[in-house]
Design a protein around this motif. Structure first.
Motif, PDB file in Angstrom:
ATOM      1  N   VAL A   1      11.323   0.572  -8.956  1.00 45.75           N
ATOM      2  CA  VAL A   1      11.518   1.297  -7.708  1.00 45.75           C
ATOM      3  C   VAL A   1      10.965   2.699  -7.928  1.00 45.75           C
ATOM      4  O   VAL A   1      11.476   3.457  -8.756  1.00 45.75           O
ATOM      5  N   ASN A   2       9.896   3.017  -7.194  1.00 45.73           N
ATOM      6  CA  ASN A   2       9.168   4.262  -7.439  1.00 45.73           C
ATOM      7  C   ASN A   2       9.623   5.377  -6.494  1.00 45.73           C
ATOM      8  O   ASN A   2      10.319   5.136  -5.511  1.00 45.73           O
ATOM      9  N   LYS A   3       9.198   6.582  -6.799  1.00 40.53           N
ATOM     10  CA  LYS A   3       9.427   7.787  -5.995  1.00 40.53           C
ATOM     11  C   LYS A   3      10.889   8.229  -6.011  1.00 40.53           C
ATOM     12  O   LYS A   3      11.374   8.827  -5.050  1.00 40.53           O
ATOM     13  N   VAL A   4      11.610   7.912  -7.100  1.00 40.55           N
ATOM     14  CA  VAL A   4      13.014   8.316  -7.143  1.00 40.55           C
ATOM     15  C   VAL A   4      13.157   9.843  -7.254  1.00 40.55           C
ATOM     16  O   VAL A   4      14.244  10.375  -7.039  1.00 40.55           O
ATOM     17  N   ASP A   5      12.047  10.543  -7.546  1.00 40.87           N
ATOM     18  CA  ASP A   5      12.113  12.018  -7.502  1.00 40.87           C
ATOM     19  C   ASP A   5      12.454  12.511  -6.095  1.00 40.87           C
ATOM     20  O   ASP A   5      12.906  13.645  -5.924  1.00 40.87           O
ATOM     21  N   ARG A   6      12.246  11.651  -5.096  1.00 37.25           N
ATOM     22  CA  ARG A   6      12.548  12.039  -3.719  1.00 37.25           C
ATOM     23  C   ARG A   6      13.917  11.539  -3.261  1.00 37.25           C
ATOM     24  O   ARG A   6      14.317  11.765  -2.121  1.00 37.25           O
TER      25      ARG A   6
ATOM     26  N   ILE B   1      -8.314   6.213  -7.938  1.00 36.25           N
ATOM     27  CA  ILE B   1      -8.068   7.330  -7.027  1.00 36.25           C
ATOM     28  C   ILE B   1      -6.775   7.087  -6.257  1.00 36.25           C
ATOM     29  O   ILE B   1      -6.313   5.963  -6.093  1.00 36.25           O
ATOM     30  N   VAL B   2      -6.197   8.177  -5.782  1.00 40.75           N
ATOM     31  CA  VAL B   2      -4.885   8.157  -5.147  1.00 40.75           C
ATOM     32  C   VAL B   2      -4.983   8.881  -3.822  1.00 40.75           C
ATOM     33  O   VAL B   2      -5.671   9.894  -3.716  1.00 40.75           O
ATOM     34  N   SER B   3      -4.324   8.352  -2.785  1.00 39.00           N
ATOM     35  CA  SER B   3      -4.228   9.133  -1.546  1.00 39.00           C
ATOM     36  C   SER B   3      -3.005   8.705  -0.770  1.00 39.00           C
ATOM     37  O   SER B   3      -2.391   7.680  -1.069  1.00 39.00           O
ATOM     38  N   ASP B   4      -2.655   9.496   0.230  1.00 35.61           N
ATOM     39  CA  ASP B   4      -1.509   9.142   1.068  1.00 35.61           C
ATOM     40  C   ASP B   4      -1.933   8.218   2.207  1.00 35.61           C
ATOM     41  O   ASP B   4      -1.129   7.892   3.064  1.00 35.61           O
TER      42      ASP B   4
ATOM     43  N   SER C   1       0.839  -1.174   0.000  1.00 35.23           N
ATOM     44  CA  SER C   1       0.000   0.000   0.000  1.00 35.23           C
ATOM     45  C   SER C   1       0.892   1.248   0.000  1.00 35.23           C
ATOM     46  O   SER C   1       1.946   1.243   0.645  1.00 35.23           O
ATOM     47  N   ASN C   2       0.478   2.262  -0.750  1.00 33.26           N
ATOM     48  CA  ASN C   2       1.221   3.519  -0.806  1.00 33.26           C
ATOM     49  C   ASN C   2       2.464   3.511  -1.693  1.00 33.26           C
ATOM     50  O   ASN C   2       3.178   4.511  -1.764  1.00 33.26           O
ATOM     51  N   ALA C   3       2.747   2.387  -2.343  1.00 36.82           N
ATOM     52  CA  ALA C   3       3.922   2.337  -3.213  1.00 36.82           C
ATOM     53  C   ALA C   3       3.745   3.274  -4.418  1.00 36.82           C
ATOM     54  O   ALA C   3       4.723   3.732  -5.012  1.00 36.82           O
TER      55      ALA C   3
ATOM     56  N   ASP D   1      -4.618  -2.715 -11.574  1.00 32.89           N
ATOM     57  CA  ASP D   1      -4.198  -2.021 -10.352  1.00 32.89           C
ATOM     58  C   ASP D   1      -4.769  -2.779  -9.165  1.00 32.89           C
ATOM     59  O   ASP D   1      -5.979  -2.928  -9.029  1.00 32.89           O
ATOM     60  N   LEU D   2      -3.897  -3.270  -8.309  1.00 31.42           N
ATOM     61  CA  LEU D   2      -4.356  -4.125  -7.209  1.00 31.42           C
ATOM     62  C   LEU D   2      -4.325  -3.395  -5.877  1.00 31.42           C
ATOM     63  O   LEU D   2      -3.539  -2.470  -5.685  1.00 31.42           O
ATOM     64  N   PRO D   3      -5.168  -3.844  -4.945  1.00 33.54           N
ATOM     65  CA  PRO D   3      -5.047  -3.308  -3.588  1.00 33.54           C
ATOM     66  C   PRO D   3      -3.688  -3.681  -3.015  1.00 33.54           C
ATOM     67  O   PRO D   3      -3.143  -4.740  -3.333  1.00 33.54           O
ATOM     68  N   GLY D   4      -3.117  -2.813  -2.180  1.00 33.93           N
ATOM     69  CA  GLY D   4      -1.837  -3.109  -1.538  1.00 33.93           C
ATOM     70  C   GLY D   4      -1.944  -4.384  -0.716  1.00 33.93           C
ATOM     71  O   GLY D   4      -2.940  -4.619  -0.049  1.00 33.93           O
TER      72      GLY D   4
ATOM     73  N   SER E   1       9.636   7.527 -11.454  1.00 30.93           N
ATOM     74  CA  SER E   1       8.784   8.392 -10.659  1.00 30.93           C
ATOM     75  C   SER E   1       7.413   8.415 -11.323  1.00 30.93           C
ATOM     76  O   SER E   1       7.247   9.000 -12.390  1.00 30.93           O
ATOM     77  N   ALA E   2       6.444   7.777 -10.671  1.00 32.69           N
ATOM     78  CA  ALA E   2       5.080   7.776 -11.220  1.00 32.69           C
ATOM     79  C   ALA E   2       4.527   9.191 -11.185  1.00 32.69           C
ATOM     80  O   ALA E   2       3.690   9.559 -11.995  1.00 32.69           O
ATOM     81  N   LEU E   3       5.037   9.986 -10.246  1.00 33.02           N
ATOM     82  CA  LEU E   3       4.527  11.342 -10.074  1.00 33.02           C
ATOM     83  C   LEU E   3       4.959  12.267 -11.212  1.00 33.02           C
ATOM     84  O   LEU E   3       4.131  12.963 -11.797  1.00 33.02           O
TER      85      LEU E   3
ATOM     86  N   GLN F   1      -4.213   1.492   1.989  1.00 31.11           N
ATOM     87  CA  GLN F   1      -5.383   0.762   1.466  1.00 31.11           C
ATOM     88  C   GLN F   1      -6.390   1.665   0.784  1.00 31.11           C
ATOM     89  O   GLN F   1      -7.584   1.612   1.057  1.00 31.11           O
ATOM     90  N   THR F   2      -5.902   2.494  -0.103  1.00 30.13           N
ATOM     91  CA  THR F   2      -6.796   3.359  -0.873  1.00 30.13           C
ATOM     92  C   THR F   2      -7.594   2.542  -1.892  1.00 30.13           C
ATOM     93  O   THR F   2      -8.806   2.691  -2.007  1.00 30.13           O
ATOM     94  N   THR F   3      -6.898   1.670  -2.632  1.00 33.56           N
ATOM     95  CA  THR F   3      -7.569   0.884  -3.668  1.00 33.56           C
ATOM     96  C   THR F   3      -8.214  -0.351  -3.049  1.00 33.56           C
ATOM     97  O   THR F   3      -7.547  -1.109  -2.353  1.00 33.56           O
TER      98      THR F   3
HETATM   99  N1  LIG Z   1       7.051  11.815  -4.513  1.00 28.69           N
HETATM  100  C1  LIG Z   1       6.332  10.863  -5.101  1.00 28.69           C
HETATM  101  N2  LIG Z   1       5.138  10.508  -4.582  1.00 28.69           N
HETATM  102  C2  LIG Z   1       4.424   9.538  -5.203  1.00 28.69           C
HETATM  103  C3  LIG Z   1       4.898   8.897  -6.390  1.00 28.69           C
HETATM  104  N3  LIG Z   1       3.992   7.970  -6.751  1.00 28.69           N
HETATM  105  C4  LIG Z   1       2.986   8.037  -5.855  1.00 28.69           C
HETATM  106  N4  LIG Z   1       3.231   8.978  -4.911  1.00 28.69           N
HETATM  107  C5  LIG Z   1       2.383   9.344  -3.749  1.00 28.69           C
HETATM  108  O1  LIG Z   1       2.259   8.191  -2.913  1.00 28.69           O
HETATM  109  C6  LIG Z   1       0.956   8.138  -2.299  1.00 28.69           C
HETATM  110  C7  LIG Z   1       0.298   6.785  -2.572  1.00 28.69           C
HETATM  111  O2  LIG Z   1      -0.005   6.688  -3.958  1.00 28.69           O
HETATM  112  P1  LIG Z   1      -1.088   5.639  -4.516  1.00 28.69           P
HETATM  113  O3  LIG Z   1      -0.942   5.654  -5.991  1.00 28.69           O
HETATM  114  O4  LIG Z   1      -2.427   5.893  -3.937  1.00 28.69           O
HETATM  115  O5  LIG Z   1      -0.510   4.280  -3.914  1.00 28.69           O
HETATM  116  P2  LIG Z   1      -1.052   2.766  -4.090  1.00 28.69           P
HETATM  117  O6  LIG Z   1       0.136   1.904  -4.245  1.00 28.69           O
HETATM  118  O7  LIG Z   1      -2.071   2.708  -5.172  1.00 28.69           O
HETATM  119  O8  LIG Z   1      -1.724   2.499  -2.667  1.00 28.69           O
HETATM  120  P3  LIG Z   1      -2.951   1.498  -2.282  1.00 28.69           P
HETATM  121  O9  LIG Z   1      -4.079   1.739  -3.212  1.00 28.69           O
HETATM  122  O10 LIG Z   1      -3.273   1.899  -0.873  1.00 28.69           O
HETATM  123  O11 LIG Z   1      -2.398   0.097  -2.340  1.00 28.69           O
HETATM  124  C8  LIG Z   1       0.179   9.323  -2.853  1.00 28.69           C
HETATM  125  O12 LIG Z   1       0.265  10.384  -1.920  1.00 28.69           O
HETATM  126  C9  LIG Z   1       0.938   9.665  -4.148  1.00 28.69           C
HETATM  127  O13 LIG Z   1       0.828  11.020  -4.513  1.00 28.69           O
HETATM  128  C10 LIG Z   1       6.181   9.321  -6.923  1.00 28.69           C
HETATM  129  O14 LIG Z   1       6.684   8.842  -7.938  1.00 28.69           O
HETATM  130  N5  LIG Z   1       6.838  10.288  -6.222  1.00 28.69           N
END
Ligand SMILES: Nc1nc2c(ncn2[C@@H]2O[C@H](COP(=O)(O)OP(=O)(O)OP(=O)(O)O)[C@@H](O)[C@H]2O)c(=O)[nH]1
Ligand SMILES: [Mg+2]
Length: 293
Positions: free
Chosen positions: A119-124, A31-34, A13-15, A58-61, A150-152, A37-39
């Protein structure tokens, strides 16, 4: 010859799984959230180009099941893995690999499918931390190519997509090329409301809320009337969702109406009511009706 097939997107979750699916599809299908278990449902996001169609599931975490809702989510993950053409394991680069990731890696290995790790979020992350995260990912011992993304901001995503497409079997398209998601409209709209609730709530509340569209009417061209119920589990949760003087439900309603207008291209009248339904997460009948199978 075209290529087409299913890639299951698994990970904690949150990946960022839903963020990545939206990015690849080029629109908001999930939908997306911080909050964890959003999905809750399996959502298929469909990306089509002239010579390929990539269906991302897209699967639940993955987590340890604790009630009927989460048991269904877990069973769904296993079913999807059994039917996919390939699996993408998404890791949160900001966090160390944990038991949840190893659990998913095992499920992927057992499914015996071609696997890819991103490996996601490498922008951070700086270069050194990105490298460390990739090294750690390699130690999961999956026979998989590794992609830092970076998915973002979309960094690294085109290379990942190109590789995923190469794993798809040759064959005709599975969905009409203009479709981007397989969710029924009522579920899609309910999810847009739930997203706004998630943005404004904390702790137990995000898990306790579900949204159901009661009525959908189009009395005249270009106007959509939506009546939605927000389910909470207790009176005190309902109190928080309504807010002092109805302020919370009003804020959720205004923001959700805008999202629905953006998504449907119609003028929207949204009528929200907050109700209590004790134990809805254990109510098999309601979960069926909400499409959480
Ligand atoms: N900085 C950054 N944040 C990201 C990135 N990808 C996703 N996020 C943030 O991570 C949080 C979780 O994103 P989701 O896409 O809802 O995650 P998920 O894996 O679908 O989570 P579940 O549905 O709960 O399993 C959100 O606040 C996003 O904005 C990224 O590449 N970089
Ligand atoms: Mg998600």
């Amino acid at each position: 010859m075209t290529r087409a097939g299913f890639v299951a997107v698994a990970g904690r979750s949150n990946a960022g799984k839903s963020t990545l699916v939206n990015r690849i599809v080029g629109g908001k299908v999930a939908i997306v959230s911080d909050k964890p278990q959003t999905t809750r449902r399996e959502i298929r996001g469909i990306a089509t180009r002239p010579d390929w169609q990539l269906v991302l599931v897209d699967l639940p975490g993955v987590q340890r099941p604790r009630d009927v809702l989460t048991e269904r989510m877990q069973a769904r993950v296993e079913r999807v893995l059994a039917e996919a053409d390939a699996v993408l394991l998404l890791l949160n680069g900001e966090q160390a690999i944990g038991p949840g990731d190893r659990f998913t890696a095992r499920a992927v290995r057992n499914a015996g499918l071609p696997a890819v790790i991103a490996v996601n979020k490498v922008d951070r992350l700086d270069r050194a931390r990105t490298l460390a995260a990739l090294t750690e990912a390699a130690e999961l011992d999956l026979d998989a190519d590794l992609f830092p993304i970076s998915a973002l901001d979309g960094g690294g995503v085109p290379e990942l997509v190109e590789h995923l497409v190469s794993l798809l079997p040759e064959g005709p398209f599975l969905y009409p090329p203009e479709e981007t998601s397989d969710l029924p409209e009522r579920v899609r709209l309910a999810e847009l409301v739930r997203e706004q609730v998630l943005r404004r709530t904390r702790e137990e509340l995000p898990h306790a809320v579900e949204v159901e569209i009661d009525e959908l009417e189009e009395p005249e061209d270009g106007l959509l009337i939506v009546r939605a119920r927000v389910w909470a589990e207790t009176e005190s949760q309902k109190g928080i969702l309504v807010g002092a003087g109805g302020r919370m439900v009003k804020a959720v309603g205004t923001a959700a109406r805008r999202e629905i207008e953006r998504s449907t291209g119609r003028r929207v009248h949204l009528d929200l009511s907050v109700r209590v339904r004790k134990g809805w997460r254990r109510d098999e009948g309601l979960l069926d009706r909400l499409g959480i199978e």
